[in-house]
Design an enzyme around this catalytic site. Structure first.
Site, short mmCIF file in Angstrom:
data_model
loop_
_atom_site.label_atom_id
_atom_site.label_comp_id
_atom_site.label_asym_id
_atom_site.label_seq_id
_atom_site.Cartn_x
_atom_site.Cartn_y
_atom_site.Cartn_z
CE1 TYR A 1 -3.28 -2.74 0.00
CE2 TYR A 1 -3.87 -2.18 2.24
CZ TYR A 1 -4.08 -2.94 1.10
OH TYR A 1 -5.09 -3.87 1.08
N PRO B 1 -16.34 -3.06 0.34
CG PRO B 1 -16.63 -2.13 2.47
CD PRO B 1 -15.56 -2.55 1.49
N GLY C 1 -16.35 0.25 -4.65
CA GLY C 1 -15.70 1.42 -5.21
C GLY C 1 -16.57 2.67 -5.23
CG LEU D 1 -22.90 -1.17 -3.35
CD1 LEU D 1 -22.35 -2.39 -2.65
CD2 LEU D 1 -24.33 -1.43 -3.83
N GLY E 1 -24.33 5.33 -3.47
CA GLY E 1 -25.34 6.11 -4.20
C GLY E 1 -24.78 7.32 -4.92
#
Length: 343
Positions: free
Chosen positions: A53, A208, A211, A214, A216
């Site tokens: 990372y 979860p 990206g 979800l 909105g």
């Protein structure tokens, strides 16, 4: 916040984990420090990072934050990963004893700790015998460099093979699997989730919110713009965006999420996260916030319990598309269930 056992271990972690892939890239050091402060204050105790990372910067930032907090490392469960390239040369990657030895020691130095609580194999390595990897991990548990180990992005057969070789050899067993899992990506329910449940392990879902979908933020047939990942960097992932946008099920899922969010008076992200927190085998859901406001909203999902009817609505809208064999209605597994009386 709800606490759960870390897979089949005796250690407990919060149901929401703070992922740190953004540290040193989308989130500068000051923001990263603030995110960790806010997370711990909200009741979280589980940090997830990896040696790749931001080329190790994520681990370094966590290490400096831990040092500034005194004994904070003893209060938290810290997870990292090894597998991908960190050194030049043909042995600078993979799950061999040689590469993992270098990678683990480097992660310990960057984090400034004597032991990593959960060390995860970031992906399968087809070149290295899994026996070699498992022996290294067992040795690392025994010498105190790691407390537990797990896998990430493994297939069902790979996970099961590793579990049973560890059992046969008397090695320390794995405790977790970290896969991509969300309302738009449920294919792991065919083979991987059953394998995890069979092994008594725990799931640590990444991405979860798919990206940002979800939450909105994206609209049908409307190019992403503004303060979204694709809006700020439209070249990144546009092919995936176009494919997802063209799938009618994407919008059926988002519509169901938005309807429940409006009825509950909560955000779409909270509904999506709450659905995942309630799924079988899930130990902790990895949050990937870039901003403090995002994290605060996501953390509120820990207090949201969806009703059976709401879960059923989301399950139906997001049902994985499968063929007839071997998983579908005419598949051999379904026929056997009918013969066995549905047990």
């Amino acid at each position: 916040m709800d606490l759960r056992k870390l897979g089949n271990s005796g250690t407990v972690v919060s149901a929401l984990c703070l992922g740190t892939m953004t540290f040193g890239s989308d989130a500068d050091e000051a923001t990263s420090f603030a995110l960790m402060d806010d997370y711990v204050e909200a009741g979280g105790n589980f940090l997830d990072t990896a040696d790749v990372y931001t080329n190790g910067t994520s681990e370094e930032i966590i290490g400096r934050w831990l040092k500034s907090k005194g004994g904070m490392a003893d209060r938290l469960v810290i997870a990292s990963k090894g597998r991908f390239p960190t050194l030049e040369g043909s042995n600078g990657l993979g799950l061999s004893r040689k590469h993992l030895g270098h990678a683990l020691d480097a992660s310990l130095r960057r984090l400034g700790v004597e032991q990593i609580d959960l060390y995860q194999m970031h992906a399968w390595d087809a070149l290295t015998p899994i026996e070699e990897t498992l022996r290294f991990l067992d040795d690392s548990v025994r010498n105190g460099k790691i407390a537990y180990y797990g896998f990430s992005n493994f297939l069902g057969w790979q996970l099961t093979k590793a579990v049973w070789i560890a059992k046969a050899q008397g090695y320390t067993p794995p405790v977790t699997l970290q896969p991509q899992y969300n309302l738009l990506v449920r294919d792991i329910e065919h083979e991987i989730v059953p394998a995890v449940l069979d092994a008594g392990m725990g799931l640590l879902p990444w991405s979860p919110l798919a990206g940002g979908w979800l939450s909105g933020k994206y609209k049908r047939d409307e190019m992403p713009s503004g303060a979204t990942r694709l809006g700020e960097n439209p070249k990144r992932g546009m092919e995936a965006y176009e494919k997802r946008n063209a799938n009618p099920q994407t919008w059926a899922v988002i519509d169901a999420v938005m309807q429940i969010a409006e009825q509950r008076g909560v955000s779409a992200a909270q509904v999506s996260l709450a659905w995942l927190v309630q799924k079988p085998a899930v130990t902790s859901v990895i949050l990937g916030a870039r901003k403090r406001e995002q994290l605060a909203d996501n953390m509120a999902a820990g207090d949201l319990s969806l009703s059976a009817e709401e879960v059923a609505r989301l399950d139906e809208a997001s049902k994985p598309q499968i063929g007839d064999y071997p998983y579908g209605a005419g598949g051999i597994n379904q026929r056997h269930r009918k013969l066995e009386g549905g047990r």
